[in-house]
Each structure stands twice: as C-alpha cells, then as structure tokens.
Design a protein around this motif. Sequence first.
Motif, PDB file in Angstrom:
ATOM      1  N   LYS A 177      33.172  34.665  39.265  1.00 55.62           N
ATOM      2  CA  LYS A 177      34.274  34.969  40.185  1.00 55.62           C
ATOM      3  C   LYS A 177      35.571  35.195  39.414  1.00 55.62           C
ATOM      4  N   GLU A 235      35.480  38.555  37.731  1.00 55.74           N
ATOM      5  CA  GLU A 235      35.807  39.654  38.637  1.00 55.74           C
ATOM      6  C   GLU A 235      37.311  39.765  38.846  1.00 55.74           C
ATOM      7  N   LYS A 286      38.678  41.250  35.636  1.00 57.89           N
ATOM      8  CA  LYS A 286      38.253  42.651  35.490  1.00 57.89           C
ATOM      9  C   LYS A 286      39.082  43.575  36.385  1.00 57.89           C
ATOM     10  N   ALA A 287      39.450  43.074  37.557  1.00 63.99           N
ATOM     11  CA  ALA A 287      40.243  43.886  38.487  1.00 63.99           C
ATOM     12  C   ALA A 287      41.646  44.169  37.952  1.00 63.99           C
ATOM     13  N   ALA A 339      29.989  43.302  31.121  1.00 59.08           N
ATOM     14  CA  ALA A 339      30.310  43.322  32.546  1.00 59.08           C
ATOM     15  C   ALA A 339      29.446  44.313  33.331  1.00 59.08           C
ATOM     16  N   ASN A 393      29.601  47.656  33.196  1.00 54.57           N
ATOM     17  CA  ASN A 393      30.384  48.818  33.633  1.00 54.57           C
ATOM     18  C   ASN A 393      29.848  50.075  32.940  1.00 54.57           C
TER      19      ASN A 393
END
Length: 223
Positions: A51, A54, A57-58, A71, A73
Amino acid sequence: MPDIDKFFAAIKAGEIETVEAALQADPALANARGPQGLSALMMALYNQQPKIAEVIKAKAKDLDIFEASAAGNERRVITLLAGDPELAKAVSPDGFGALGLAAFFGHAGVMQILLKAGADPDAPSRNQMKVTPLHSAVANRDGACALKMAHLLLAHRAAVNVAQNGGWTPLQQAAAHGNIELVKLLLENGADRLAKADDGRTAATLARSGHHQAVAELLEKPA
C-alpha cells in the motif's frame, strides 16, 4: 533525525499515514534515496508494504529500470529499454539485476520484456546472496506465478542446478515450498535431486521438514 531518515523509517514500519503526510508536505520525497542508493519505492517493496509502495509510486517521477521492474510497470520498462537496451543487464546499487527483481516480485510480463532485450537469465546478484533470476522465481510464494516464471526462464535456457549462497538450488527452494508442479518441471529440465546445500540437506530433506510428503516421495523415487 533528518526528514528523509524519518520518511524511510516510516516506510519500513508500515506507517502509511506518516508517509502520506510527508509526501503531502514534500512530494520530492517520493524520489528520495537512502545513503546506499536505495529508493523510497524499493524500500517499500522490500519491506512488503504494497500500500505504501502504491502511494509512493503515484508521486514518484521517472522510475528507473529497477523500480519499474520491481513494480511491474511494463510500459516504463519498455520506454527505458528503447532509450538504452543495455539497461536489461544493469545492476542496482544493492546488487540485483532488473530481471531478478521482476522475478522476485512476480512480474512475468516484465521478465519477458527484459529477456527479449537481452537480459542474462543466469546472472547472479552481485551481493552475498548470489541469487539468479531462477532462484528468485521459484522463491515466489504464489505457486502458479512461480511456475509460470520458471517456465519462462527455462525456455531461455536458464541453468537449473546453480547454487546461491548457502548452496541452495532452485529445486531445493521449490521442495521447501512444497510446490510439486514446480519440482516436476525442474526435474524434467535436469535438476539434480541429490544436490546438497552447505548444511547437507537435499531437496527431499527440505520437503520432509516442511511436511510436504508427496514432494518428498517424488524426489526419493529412482531417477
């Protein structure tokens, strides 16, 4: 304690509200790195804080090849490799290649991209662990994911009997987890069922220690 140290401590401790507040106050922390070059995102992933990962990463900008691979991606990995194909063989500050990170975190799609770009399926980590991508793949606790990744690496001729630190082979790791389908796959590809770790344990010994009776019996059958 400097803000960056507090931020990394909060990541390790799983304090998501503290991490969110820190990023609200200073968004640049999403791209912060520790004294040994470890990024905030990798810190979250290594400490099993999905969590928090995330959240970071955002906010993070321009993930590097290691962060993007860990991750999962795929789009970012493709973009980075298009600019520099040699990144497929690069090694992170803590000694892991992008392929090994993708395997460890269970991203078969990223692995396929990296292998196509020339990543070495046998490259061991450049640290005391000496793990190859196959070691990382079979260590995944999601049995179906581990099997899929192992199939992919073996299709690219990954060495099956390579030993990591401690003398552990991929077969021993699969047996310790009780993943019978993965054990079968490794045996079909030439895994040595009699190989011993540095402490003398075989794959069958590890299977029995973990109460994986069917795996132990399979390994104890004559080849």
